[in-house]
Design a protein around this motif. Sequence first.
Motif, PDB file in Angstrom:
ATOM      1  N   UNK A 134      19.256  34.181  27.134  1.00 51.27           N
ATOM      2  CA  UNK A 134      19.526  34.270  25.693  1.00 51.27           C
ATOM      3  C   UNK A 134      20.954  33.840  25.386  1.00 51.27           C
ATOM      4  N   UNK A 135      21.909  34.327  26.191  1.00 54.97           N
ATOM      5  CA  UNK A 135      23.316  33.971  25.950  1.00 54.97           C
ATOM      6  C   UNK A 135      23.552  32.471  26.130  1.00 54.97           C
ATOM      7  N   UNK A 136      22.934  31.922  27.176  1.00 56.40           N
ATOM      8  CA  UNK A 136      23.124  30.496  27.431  1.00 56.40           C
ATOM      9  C   UNK A 136      22.542  29.670  26.285  1.00 56.40           C
ATOM     10  N   UNK A 137      21.347  30.062  25.838  1.00 54.44           N
ATOM     11  CA  UNK A 137      20.732  29.311  24.751  1.00 54.44           C
ATOM     12  C   UNK A 137      21.548  29.453  23.464  1.00 54.44           C
ATOM     13  N   UNK A 138      22.021  30.677  23.199  1.00 48.59           N
ATOM     14  CA  UNK A 138      22.818  30.925  21.992  1.00 48.59           C
ATOM     15  C   UNK A 138      24.062  30.060  21.973  1.00 48.59           C
ATOM     16  N   UNK A 139      24.766  30.001  23.113  1.00 48.99           N
ATOM     17  CA  UNK A 139      25.998  29.202  23.176  1.00 48.99           C
ATOM     18  C   UNK A 139      25.689  27.715  23.044  1.00 48.99           C
ATOM     19  N   UNK A 140      24.640  27.290  23.728  1.00 47.92           N
ATOM     20  CA  UNK A 140      24.261  25.874  23.665  1.00 47.92           C
ATOM     21  C   UNK A 140      23.944  25.496  22.214  1.00 47.92           C
ATOM     22  N   UNK A 141      23.172  26.355  21.550  1.00 49.43           N
ATOM     23  CA  UNK A 141      22.767  26.062  20.172  1.00 49.43           C
ATOM     24  C   UNK A 141      23.977  25.946  19.258  1.00 49.43           C
ATOM     25  N   UNK A 142      24.938  26.861  19.452  1.00 48.88           N
ATOM     26  CA  UNK A 142      26.137  26.863  18.625  1.00 48.88           C
ATOM     27  C   UNK A 142      26.905  25.534  18.771  1.00 48.88           C
ATOM     28  N   UNK A 143      27.048  25.116  20.017  1.00 51.79           N
ATOM     29  CA  UNK A 143      27.808  23.881  20.270  1.00 51.79           C
ATOM     30  C   UNK A 143      27.055  22.654  19.772  1.00 51.79           C
ATOM     31  N   UNK A 144      25.755  22.580  20.082  1.00 54.15           N
ATOM     32  CA  UNK A 144      25.035  21.354  19.711  1.00 54.15           C
ATOM     33  C   UNK A 144      24.865  21.244  18.195  1.00 54.15           C
ATOM     34  N   UNK A 152       8.828  33.827  20.670  1.00 55.67           N
ATOM     35  CA  UNK A 152       9.328  34.968  19.886  1.00 55.67           C
ATOM     36  C   UNK A 152      10.805  35.227  20.151  1.00 55.67           C
ATOM     37  N   UNK A 153      11.202  35.109  21.413  1.00 50.38           N
ATOM     38  CA  UNK A 153      12.614  35.269  21.796  1.00 50.38           C
ATOM     39  C   UNK A 153      13.464  34.196  21.162  1.00 50.38           C
ATOM     40  N   UNK A 154      12.943  32.995  21.234  1.00 48.03           N
ATOM     41  CA  UNK A 154      13.673  31.835  20.727  1.00 48.03           C
ATOM     42  C   UNK A 154      14.028  32.033  19.250  1.00 48.03           C
ATOM     43  N   UNK A 196      16.993  33.927  18.181  1.00 43.93           N
ATOM     44  CA  UNK A 196      18.309  33.367  18.536  1.00 43.93           C
ATOM     45  C   UNK A 196      18.782  32.283  17.579  1.00 43.93           C
ATOM     46  N   UNK A 197      17.928  31.904  16.640  1.00 43.83           N
ATOM     47  CA  UNK A 197      18.259  30.749  15.805  1.00 43.83           C
ATOM     48  C   UNK A 197      19.116  31.109  14.597  1.00 43.83           C
ATOM     49  N   UNK A 198      19.821  30.120  14.072  1.00 46.77           N
ATOM     50  CA  UNK A 198      20.518  30.285  12.793  1.00 46.77           C
ATOM     51  C   UNK A 198      19.518  29.999  11.678  1.00 46.77           C
ATOM     52  N   UNK A 199      19.797  30.513  10.487  1.00 45.11           N
ATOM     53  CA  UNK A 199      18.824  30.318   9.405  1.00 45.11           C
ATOM     54  C   UNK A 199      19.467  29.788   8.127  1.00 45.11           C
ATOM     55  N   UNK A 209      12.961  21.301  16.092  1.00 44.60           N
ATOM     56  CA  UNK A 209      12.883  20.669  17.404  1.00 44.60           C
ATOM     57  C   UNK A 209      12.566  21.697  18.501  1.00 44.60           C
ATOM     58  N   UNK A 210      13.308  22.804  18.506  1.00 45.01           N
ATOM     59  CA  UNK A 210      13.075  23.840  19.526  1.00 45.01           C
ATOM     60  C   UNK A 210      11.656  24.399  19.409  1.00 45.01           C
ATOM     61  N   UNK A 211      11.227  24.633  18.141  1.00 43.52           N
ATOM     62  CA  UNK A 211       9.892  25.219  17.943  1.00 43.52           C
ATOM     63  C   UNK A 211       8.796  24.235  18.351  1.00 43.52           C
ATOM     64  N   UNK A 212       9.015  22.948  18.091  1.00 45.80           N
ATOM     65  CA  UNK A 212       8.019  21.949  18.520  1.00 45.80           C
ATOM     66  C   UNK A 212       7.877  21.960  20.032  1.00 45.80           C
ATOM     67  N   UNK A 213       8.993  22.092  20.735  1.00 40.58           N
ATOM     68  CA  UNK A 213       8.932  22.129  22.199  1.00 40.58           C
ATOM     69  C   UNK A 213       8.150  23.367  22.652  1.00 40.58           C
ATOM     70  N   UNK A 214       8.467  24.526  22.036  1.00 43.47           N
ATOM     71  CA  UNK A 214       7.794  25.762  22.430  1.00 43.47           C
ATOM     72  C   UNK A 214       6.286  25.660  22.188  1.00 43.47           C
ATOM     73  N   UNK A 215       5.894  25.107  21.037  1.00 40.74           N
ATOM     74  CA  UNK A 215       4.462  25.013  20.719  1.00 40.74           C
ATOM     75  C   UNK A 215       3.776  23.940  21.577  1.00 40.74           C
ATOM     76  N   UNK A 216       4.420  22.811  21.767  1.00 42.68           N
ATOM     77  CA  UNK A 216       3.834  21.748  22.601  1.00 42.68           C
ATOM     78  C   UNK A 216       3.624  22.265  24.023  1.00 42.68           C
TER      79      UNK A 216
END
Length: 325
Positions: free
Chosen positions: A98-108, A147-149, A152-155, A167-174
């Motif tokens: 979760x922390x890694x994804x949160x940081x990655x999301x913030x930067x990207x 659900x976890x993902x 972690x997202x911004x809104x 994009x993230x949700x498409x990957x999760x669903x695909x």
Amino acid sequence: MASTSTIATQCLGYTPIPVALLSADEVPAVDLYRKDSETGRLRLYRAANLPMQPEDLQRLIESETNWLYATDIDHDEMQRFIRRKLDVLIRDETLSLRDRFGKLNQVVEGLLTSAFQTNDTDEVMRSAGNISSLAVRLLCRDDMAAGDLISLLHHDYLTVTHSLNVSYMMVALARDLRLVGNDELTAVATAGILHDIGKLSVSERILTKNDRLQRREQRVAQKHPALGFRRLGKRTDVSYAQLMVVYQHHERTNGKGYPVSAVGDEIHPWARLCSVVNVFESLISNRPYRARYSLNEALSMMDQHLSDGLDQEMYQCWKQSIRKK
Ligand SMILES: [Fe+2]
């Protein structure tokens, strides 16, 4: 979580570098500039030959300076530096997923904002490709549930935030539908980042209007799939499936969508995938004229009014996916 303070602004001729990726023992050997909070001008912060101390970084963080800038002469070197540091971040087992994804999301989010602000399709493509390959490495892990993902997202109501979330949700669903092989998930992620690229050609006034759009404004906003298609149509680095996501993500299987009221299987599977998460993401994000809906409110609205034109198999799978933790 508000993300605005993390976002880089484009300064013509400069590449933004996230302060979160700098460490005293590894600072790029280039001149670094800092934005003056009052004038908005860039000033030399640290010359290439000077060391950076941990206290310097601490001071930057305390003053909420999230971005430094290098001149575009150093653009390629800076891109390699950022890519290498993000690579290290997503492999860092001392941090939770979760922390890694949160940081990655913030930067990207900041990097993609800067790329969008250039309005240069090459720059957006480069940025989207880099982000997709990094994000998919975290998103395709079995222990990263949809659900976890979402938690972690911004809104915020920003095209960049929305594009990344979709994009993230498409990957999760695909992934959950096994719509494509793992080797194609990066291309799905890139399609998600690009799906609203046509909005770069729509006036900011319409995109950020505080009230509901009037009919004429709605017609302008609804041109964005065709504008995106035009922007990407001749590129050799965009696949047919990705192009169809851009062109058809507002089509509905019942023919009530746009731009051409395509029906059922006339809509590419990747575009149908995008439609499901696009509707969901819009509901759970803030809009200038309304606050975001909770996950349950969003699903019940979709059940009652919005799911008719969506691919039912994909929609049912998405409902199950986001309830899994
Ligand atoms: Fe759209």
